[in-house]
Design a protein around this motif. Structure first.
Motif, PDB file in Angstrom:
ATOM      1  N   GLY A  77       0.824  -1.211   0.000  1.00 39.90           N
ATOM      2  CA  GLY A  77       0.000   0.000   0.000  1.00 39.90           C
ATOM      3  C   GLY A  77       0.852   1.253   0.000  1.00 39.90           C
ATOM      4  O   GLY A  77       0.574   2.221  -0.719  1.00 39.90           O
ATOM      5  N   VAL A  78       1.922   1.231   0.789  1.00 38.44           N
ATOM      6  CA  VAL A  78       2.846   2.374   0.824  1.00 38.44           C
ATOM      7  C   VAL A  78       3.545   2.527  -0.525  1.00 38.44           C
ATOM      8  O   VAL A  78       3.657   3.636  -1.059  1.00 38.44           O
ATOM      9  N   LEU A  79       3.990   1.412  -1.098  1.00 42.12           N
ATOM     10  CA  LEU A  79       4.663   1.458  -2.398  1.00 42.12           C
ATOM     11  C   LEU A  79       3.730   1.988  -3.478  1.00 42.12           C
ATOM     12  O   LEU A  79       4.137   2.791  -4.336  1.00 42.12           O
ATOM     13  N   ILE A  80       2.482   1.576  -3.464  1.00 43.53           N
ATOM     14  CA  ILE A  80       1.493   2.069  -4.430  1.00 43.53           C
ATOM     15  C   ILE A  80       1.350   3.583  -4.310  1.00 43.53           C
ATOM     16  O   ILE A  80       1.333   4.300  -5.313  1.00 43.53           O
ATOM     17  N   SER A  81       1.275   4.072  -3.087  1.00 41.40           N
ATOM     18  CA  SER A  81       1.162   5.523  -2.878  1.00 41.40           C
ATOM     19  C   SER A  81       2.398   6.262  -3.382  1.00 41.40           C
ATOM     20  O   SER A  81       2.279   7.317  -4.023  1.00 41.40           O
ATOM     21  N   VAL A  82       3.571   5.720  -3.121  1.00 41.07           N
ATOM     22  CA  VAL A  82       4.813   6.359  -3.560  1.00 41.07           C
ATOM     23  C   VAL A  82       4.876   6.413  -5.085  1.00 41.07           C
ATOM     24  O   VAL A  82       5.216   7.446  -5.669  1.00 41.07           O
ATOM     25  N   VAL A  83       4.543   5.305  -5.741  1.00 39.84           N
ATOM     26  CA  VAL A  83       4.568   5.267  -7.206  1.00 39.84           C
ATOM     27  C   VAL A  83       3.575   6.267  -7.784  1.00 39.84           C
ATOM     28  O   VAL A  83       3.893   7.007  -8.720  1.00 39.84           O
ATOM     29  N   ARG A  84       2.374   6.300  -7.222  1.00 38.29           N
ATOM     30  CA  ARG A  84       1.347   7.227  -7.716  1.00 38.29           C
ATOM     31  C   ARG A  84       1.806   8.676  -7.539  1.00 38.29           C
ATOM     32  O   ARG A  84       1.689   9.492  -8.463  1.00 38.29           O
ATOM     33  N   TRP A  85       2.330   9.018  -6.368  1.00 41.30           N
ATOM     34  CA  TRP A  85       2.785  10.388  -6.113  1.00 41.30           C
ATOM     35  C   TRP A  85       3.976  10.761  -6.994  1.00 41.30           C
ATOM     36  O   TRP A  85       4.047  11.883  -7.502  1.00 41.30           O
TER      37      TRP A  85
ATOM     38  N   ALA B  66       3.922  13.761  -9.612  1.00 38.48           N
ATOM     39  CA  ALA B  66       4.881  14.853  -9.423  1.00 38.48           C
ATOM     40  C   ALA B  66       5.748  15.042 -10.669  1.00 38.48           C
ATOM     41  O   ALA B  66       6.029  16.179 -11.074  1.00 38.48           O
ATOM     42  N   ALA B  67       6.168  13.946 -11.285  1.00 41.02           N
ATOM     43  CA  ALA B  67       6.982  14.032 -12.501  1.00 41.02           C
ATOM     44  C   ALA B  67       6.189  14.709 -13.615  1.00 41.02           C
ATOM     45  O   ALA B  67       6.700  15.609 -14.294  1.00 41.02           O
ATOM     46  N   ALA B  68       4.942  14.289 -13.803  1.00 39.40           N
ATOM     47  CA  ALA B  68       4.102  14.895 -14.843  1.00 39.40           C
ATOM     48  C   ALA B  68       3.853  16.374 -14.549  1.00 39.40           C
ATOM     49  O   ALA B  68       3.880  17.207 -15.460  1.00 39.40           O
ATOM     50  N   ALA B  69       3.623  16.701 -13.292  1.00 36.96           N
ATOM     51  CA  ALA B  69       3.377  18.094 -12.915  1.00 36.96           C
ATOM     52  C   ALA B  69       4.616  18.957 -13.165  1.00 36.96           C
ATOM     53  O   ALA B  69       4.507  20.080 -13.678  1.00 36.96           O
ATOM     54  N   LEU B  70       5.787  18.448 -12.843  1.00 36.98           N
ATOM     55  CA  LEU B  70       7.011  19.208 -13.058  1.00 36.98           C
ATOM     56  C   LEU B  70       7.247  19.437 -14.552  1.00 36.98           C
ATOM     57  O   LEU B  70       7.642  20.541 -14.963  1.00 36.98           O
ATOM     58  N   LEU B  71       6.973  18.435 -15.360  1.00 32.29           N
ATOM     59  CA  LEU B  71       7.101  18.597 -16.807  1.00 32.29           C
ATOM     60  C   LEU B  71       6.096  19.622 -17.336  1.00 32.29           C
ATOM     61  O   LEU B  71       6.429  20.438 -18.203  1.00 32.29           O
TER      62      LEU B  71
ATOM     63  N   VAL C 247       0.917   7.471 -17.487  1.00 34.23           N
ATOM     64  CA  VAL C 247       0.548   6.113 -17.919  1.00 34.23           C
ATOM     65  C   VAL C 247       1.365   5.069 -17.171  1.00 34.23           C
ATOM     66  O   VAL C 247       0.815   4.068 -16.681  1.00 34.23           O
ATOM     67  N   ILE C 248       2.660   5.277 -17.060  1.00 33.54           N
ATOM     68  CA  ILE C 248       3.523   4.318 -16.359  1.00 33.54           C
ATOM     69  C   ILE C 248       3.115   4.202 -14.894  1.00 33.54           C
ATOM     70  O   ILE C 248       3.032   3.100 -14.342  1.00 33.54           O
ATOM     71  N   ALA C 249       2.859   5.317 -14.248  1.00 31.61           N
ATOM     72  CA  ALA C 249       2.438   5.288 -12.847  1.00 31.61           C
ATOM     73  C   ALA C 249       1.099   4.566 -12.697  1.00 31.61           C
ATOM     74  O   ALA C 249       0.900   3.788 -11.757  1.00 31.61           O
ATOM     75  N   SER C 250       0.191   4.806 -13.628  1.00 31.94           N
ATOM     76  CA  SER C 250      -1.113   4.145 -13.583  1.00 31.94           C
ATOM     77  C   SER C 250      -0.965   2.635 -13.751  1.00 31.94           C
ATOM     78  O   SER C 250      -1.583   1.854 -13.015  1.00 31.94           O
TER      79      SER C 250
ATOM     80  N   ALA D  91       1.735   0.799 -13.223  1.00 30.76           N
ATOM     81  CA  ALA D  91       2.450   0.238 -12.071  1.00 30.76           C
ATOM     82  C   ALA D  91       1.545   0.114 -10.853  1.00 30.76           C
ATOM     83  O   ALA D  91       1.584  -0.899 -10.142  1.00 30.76           O
ATOM     84  N   THR D  92       0.708   1.110 -10.613  1.00 33.33           N
ATOM     85  CA  THR D  92      -0.192   1.024  -9.456  1.00 33.33           C
ATOM     86  C   THR D  92      -1.239  -0.064  -9.660  1.00 33.33           C
ATOM     87  O   THR D  92      -1.633  -0.726  -8.702  1.00 33.33           O
ATOM     88  N   ARG D  93      -1.670  -0.286 -10.895  1.00 29.96           N
ATOM     89  CA  ARG D  93      -2.628  -1.380 -11.154  1.00 29.96           C
ATOM     90  C   ARG D  93      -1.993  -2.735 -10.895  1.00 29.96           C
ATOM     91  O   ARG D  93      -2.612  -3.618 -10.309  1.00 29.96           O
ATOM     92  N   VAL D  94      -0.754  -2.905 -11.347  1.00 32.35           N
ATOM     93  CA  VAL D  94      -0.056  -4.176 -11.117  1.00 32.35           C
ATOM     94  C   VAL D  94       0.154  -4.387  -9.621  1.00 32.35           C
ATOM     95  O   VAL D  94      -0.114  -5.472  -9.091  1.00 32.35           O
ATOM     96  N   LEU D  95       0.622  -3.368  -8.932  1.00 35.26           N
ATOM     97  CA  LEU D  95       0.847  -3.490  -7.490  1.00 35.26           C
ATOM     98  C   LEU D  95      -0.459  -3.705  -6.735  1.00 35.26           C
ATOM     99  O   LEU D  95      -0.502  -4.462  -5.764  1.00 35.26           O
ATOM    100  N   SER D  96      -1.534  -3.063  -7.182  1.00 33.79           N
ATOM    101  CA  SER D  96      -2.836  -3.263  -6.542  1.00 33.79           C
ATOM    102  C   SER D  96      -3.323  -4.692  -6.726  1.00 33.79           C
ATOM    103  O   SER D  96      -3.937  -5.269  -5.823  1.00 33.79           O
ATOM    104  N   ALA D  97      -3.040  -5.277  -7.889  1.00 32.01           N
ATOM    105  CA  ALA D  97      -3.417  -6.675  -8.114  1.00 32.01           C
ATOM    106  C   ALA D  97      -2.652  -7.595  -7.177  1.00 32.01           C
ATOM    107  O   ALA D  97      -3.202  -8.585  -6.679  1.00 32.01           O
ATOM    108  N   LEU D  98      -1.400  -7.274  -6.903  1.00 33.82           N
ATOM    109  CA  LEU D  98      -0.612  -8.066  -5.953  1.00 33.82           C
ATOM    110  C   LEU D  98      -1.094  -7.858  -4.515  1.00 33.82           C
ATOM    111  O   LEU D  98      -0.851  -8.698  -3.659  1.00 33.82           O
ATOM    112  N   ASN D  99      -1.731  -6.742  -4.281  1.00 35.14           N
ATOM    113  CA  ASN D  99      -2.146  -6.375  -2.921  1.00 35.14           C
ATOM    114  C   ASN D  99      -3.544  -6.887  -2.577  1.00 35.14           C
ATOM    115  O   ASN D  99      -4.001  -6.666  -1.468  1.00 35.14           O
TER     116      ASN D  99
END
Length: 120
Positions: free
Chosen positions: A28-36, A40-45, A103-106, A108-116
């Motif tokens: 759950g923590v990893l999912i949050s970190v990946v999403r944030w 943040a990367a998209a926002a900075l760009l 897209v990558i963050a989305s 990755a969070t889907r894959v991690l959510s499936a594991l969770n």
């Protein structure tokens, strides 16, 4: 005398339920970190695009900071398209890079959510 534990088998003194709970909490923590991070990367760009199109002073510290991070986060998308207008070039290339991070963050969070998901 051997004591049985009805709430789950023990593995080296740790209950399986405790290990499972720690696994789900960690994921759950990893999912949050990946999403944030992706957001943040998209926002900075996007901020880099806004500063460039808005003619921000390139010698300003904020502009330099954002540009240096945007260059790193663009991951080779900086020169993917080469339109004649330099502002359009920044808009398209860094915009594609921002979409890439979302897209990558989305994914990755889907894959991690499936594991969770809890097992049945």
């Amino acid at each position: 005398m051997v004591e049985e534990v009805s709430s789950g088998a023990r593995e080296g003194g740790v209950r399986r339920a405790d290990v499972r709970r720690a696994w789900h909490r960690g994921l759950g923590v990893l999912i949050s970190v990946v999403r944030w991070f992706g957001t943040a990367a998209a926002a900075l760009l996007a901020v880099h695009v806004i500063l460039t199109i808005g003619n921000a002073n390139p010698d300003n510290g904020i502009t330099k900071f954002v540009a240096s991070w945007a260059e790193w986060l663009a991951l080779g998308f900086q020169d993917l398209f080469m339109p004649a207008d330099p502002k359009l070039e920044v808009l398209v290339n860094y915009g594609v890079a921002a979409l890439f991070w979302l897209v990558i963050a989305s994914l990755a969070t889907r894959v991690l959510s499936a594991l969770n998901r809890p097992s049945i």
